[in-house]
Design a protein around this motif. Sequence first.
Motif, PDB file in Angstrom:
ATOM      1  N   TYR A 137       0.543  -1.070  -0.028  1.00  0.00           N
ATOM      2  CA  TYR A 137      -0.018   0.000   0.082  1.00  0.00           C
ATOM      3  C   TYR A 137       0.778   1.161  -0.055  1.00  0.00           C
ATOM      4  O   TYR A 137       0.234   2.196  -0.585  1.00  0.00           O
ATOM      5  N   TYR A 138       1.985   1.402   0.416  1.00  0.00           N
ATOM      6  CA  TYR A 138       2.963   2.302   0.433  1.00  0.00           C
ATOM      7  C   TYR A 138       3.588   2.519  -0.672  1.00  0.00           C
ATOM      8  O   TYR A 138       4.124   3.422  -1.306  1.00  0.00           O
ATOM      9  N   GLU A 139       4.410   1.124  -1.112  1.00  0.00           N
ATOM     10  CA  GLU A 139       5.095   1.220  -2.224  1.00  0.00           C
ATOM     11  C   GLU A 139       4.437   0.807  -3.546  1.00  0.00           C
ATOM     12  O   GLU A 139       4.895   0.939  -4.589  1.00  0.00           O
ATOM     13  N   ASP A 140       3.011   0.454  -3.172  1.00  0.00           N
ATOM     14  CA  ASP A 140       2.138   0.155  -4.604  1.00  0.00           C
ATOM     15  C   ASP A 140       2.492  -0.869  -5.450  1.00  0.00           C
ATOM     16  O   ASP A 140       2.610  -0.946  -6.567  1.00  0.00           O
ATOM     17  N   LEU A 141       3.140  -1.957  -4.591  1.00  0.00           N
ATOM     18  CA  LEU A 141       3.493  -3.117  -5.408  1.00  0.00           C
ATOM     19  C   LEU A 141       2.482  -3.930  -5.507  1.00  0.00           C
ATOM     20  O   LEU A 141       1.534  -4.069  -4.702  1.00  0.00           O
ATOM     21  N   SER A 142       2.094  -4.878  -6.514  1.00  0.00           N
ATOM     22  CA  SER A 142       1.212  -5.785  -6.509  1.00  0.00           C
ATOM     23  C   SER A 142       1.390  -7.100  -5.736  1.00  0.00           C
ATOM     24  O   SER A 142       2.457  -7.223  -5.067  1.00  0.00           O
ATOM     25  N   GLU A 143       0.622  -7.983  -5.573  1.00  0.00           N
ATOM     26  CA  GLU A 143       0.516  -9.150  -4.635  1.00  0.00           C
ATOM     27  C   GLU A 143       1.781  -9.912  -5.162  1.00  0.00           C
ATOM     28  O   GLU A 143       2.748 -10.323  -4.579  1.00  0.00           O
ATOM     29  N   ALA A 144       1.890 -10.017  -6.501  1.00  0.00           N
ATOM     30  CA  ALA A 144       3.081 -10.980  -7.124  1.00  0.00           C
ATOM     31  C   ALA A 144       4.580 -10.275  -6.832  1.00  0.00           C
ATOM     32  O   ALA A 144       5.431 -10.893  -6.425  1.00  0.00           O
ATOM     33  N   GLN A 145       4.485  -9.021  -7.031  1.00  0.00           N
ATOM     34  CA  GLN A 145       5.875  -8.261  -6.909  1.00  0.00           C
ATOM     35  C   GLN A 145       6.210  -8.524  -5.474  1.00  0.00           C
ATOM     36  O   GLN A 145       7.297  -8.451  -4.896  1.00  0.00           O
ATOM     37  N   THR A 146       5.118  -8.424  -4.337  1.00  0.00           N
ATOM     38  CA  THR A 146       5.526  -8.279  -3.230  1.00  0.00           C
ATOM     39  C   THR A 146       5.682  -9.775  -2.570  1.00  0.00           C
ATOM     40  O   THR A 146       7.101  -9.748  -1.787  1.00  0.00           O
ATOM     41  N   ALA A 147       5.281 -10.740  -3.155  1.00  0.00           N
ATOM     42  CA  ALA A 147       5.738 -12.174  -2.929  1.00  0.00           C
ATOM     43  C   ALA A 147       7.150 -12.346  -3.423  1.00  0.00           C
ATOM     44  O   ALA A 147       7.809 -12.810  -2.811  1.00  0.00           O
ATOM     45  N   GLU A 148       7.350 -11.751  -4.573  1.00  0.00           N
ATOM     46  CA  GLU A 148       8.742 -11.888  -5.298  1.00  0.00           C
ATOM     47  C   GLU A 148       9.699 -11.215  -3.978  1.00  0.00           C
ATOM     48  O   GLU A 148      10.983 -12.071  -3.876  1.00  0.00           O
ATOM     49  N   VAL A 149       9.538  -9.949  -3.813  1.00  0.00           N
ATOM     50  CA  VAL A 149      10.488  -9.410  -3.067  1.00  0.00           C
ATOM     51  C   VAL A 149      10.858  -9.982  -1.620  1.00  0.00           C
ATOM     52  O   VAL A 149      11.884 -10.117  -1.462  1.00  0.00           O
ATOM     53  N   LEU A 150       9.679 -10.519  -1.102  1.00  0.00           N
ATOM     54  CA  LEU A 150       9.811 -11.183   0.239  1.00  0.00           C
ATOM     55  C   LEU A 150      10.050 -12.708   0.053  1.00  0.00           C
ATOM     56  O   LEU A 150      10.347 -13.154   1.118  1.00  0.00           O
ATOM     57  N   GLY A 151      10.100 -13.158  -0.985  1.00  0.00           N
ATOM     58  CA  GLY A 151      10.446 -14.579  -1.420  1.00  0.00           C
ATOM     59  C   GLY A 151       9.252 -15.590  -0.766  1.00  0.00           C
ATOM     60  O   GLY A 151       9.795 -16.620   0.006  1.00  0.00           O
ATOM     61  N   VAL A 152       7.965 -15.311  -0.873  1.00  0.00           N
ATOM     62  CA  VAL A 152       6.920 -15.831  -0.327  1.00  0.00           C
ATOM     63  C   VAL A 152       5.994 -16.254  -1.475  1.00  0.00           C
ATOM     64  O   VAL A 152       6.129 -15.561  -2.681  1.00  0.00           O
ATOM     65  N   SER A 153       5.166 -17.112  -1.400  1.00  0.00           N
ATOM     66  CA  SER A 153       3.977 -17.137  -2.294  1.00  0.00           C
ATOM     67  C   SER A 153       2.963 -16.056  -2.367  1.00  0.00           C
ATOM     68  O   SER A 153       2.758 -15.230  -1.245  1.00  0.00           O
ATOM     69  N   VAL A 154       2.233 -16.048  -3.429  1.00  0.00           N
ATOM     70  CA  VAL A 154       1.093 -15.072  -3.645  1.00  0.00           C
ATOM     71  C   VAL A 154       0.121 -15.112  -2.366  1.00  0.00           C
ATOM     72  O   VAL A 154      -0.379 -14.505  -2.012  1.00  0.00           O
ATOM     73  N   GLY A 155      -0.257 -16.333  -2.222  1.00  0.00           N
ATOM     74  CA  GLY A 155      -1.101 -16.748  -1.268  1.00  0.00           C
ATOM     75  C   GLY A 155      -0.925 -16.337   0.106  1.00  0.00           C
ATOM     76  O   GLY A 155      -1.741 -15.733   0.902  1.00  0.00           O
ATOM     77  N   THR A 156       0.308 -16.498   0.424  1.00  0.00           N
ATOM     78  CA  THR A 156       1.007 -15.731   1.804  1.00  0.00           C
ATOM     79  C   THR A 156       0.664 -14.353   1.668  1.00  0.00           C
ATOM     80  O   THR A 156       0.424 -14.003   2.911  1.00  0.00           O
ATOM     81  N   VAL A 157       0.961 -13.772   0.994  1.00  0.00           N
ATOM     82  CA  VAL A 157       0.980 -12.257   0.879  1.00  0.00           C
ATOM     83  C   VAL A 157      -0.637 -11.930   1.193  1.00  0.00           C
ATOM     84  O   VAL A 157      -1.056 -11.183   1.985  1.00  0.00           O
TER      85      VAL A 157
END
Length: 178
Positions: A137-157
């Motif tokens: 919400y502050y960096e405005d990344l998509s769920e997929a991008q957030t998952a990639e940055v944190l190294g987790v699955s999209v479902g976890t995000v």
Amino acid sequence: MTTPVCTSASAAAPPYPSFTSYVRARRPLLLRTARSLTANPSDAEDLLQTALAKTYAAWERIENQRALDGYVRRALLNTRTSQWRKRRVDEFACDELPEPEPLPDDDPAERQALHDAMWRAIAKLPTRQRAMVVLRYYEDLSEAQTAEVLGVSVGTVKSAVSRALGKLREDPELGLAR
């Protein structure tokens, strides 16, 4: 003495005595069906008249005379559907566009207090949820991008952000801002 309004049309159309007797016998039932399709009794009469005109035009082609009621009912329904599809939407041109009332300006002090309360509430979140909320919400990344940055699955995000937003909704400091 009355004179026919349109003599050429009545002279050109072949007379169907069986049609006349059919309409006399079945008109009340057909009118009831037309009234069930429209809200206005006058519209129902117009609808029946139109459907009967279509039936009259096809009278010679109707082979099964026992299925006339079904034929006329189908003509009623098709005519009503066509009328509904062609309904007019009234639009009015105007010189000025209607503008919404301007919102009152926020008090900068209140806006800053809400901003500070939001960051205090985010700071209370567990580290992983806080990171996901900030990235989403502050960096405005998509769920997929957030998952990639944190190294987790999209479902976890998705699930972690959902739980984090639930905690933020329940935060008593932010409840005052609603």
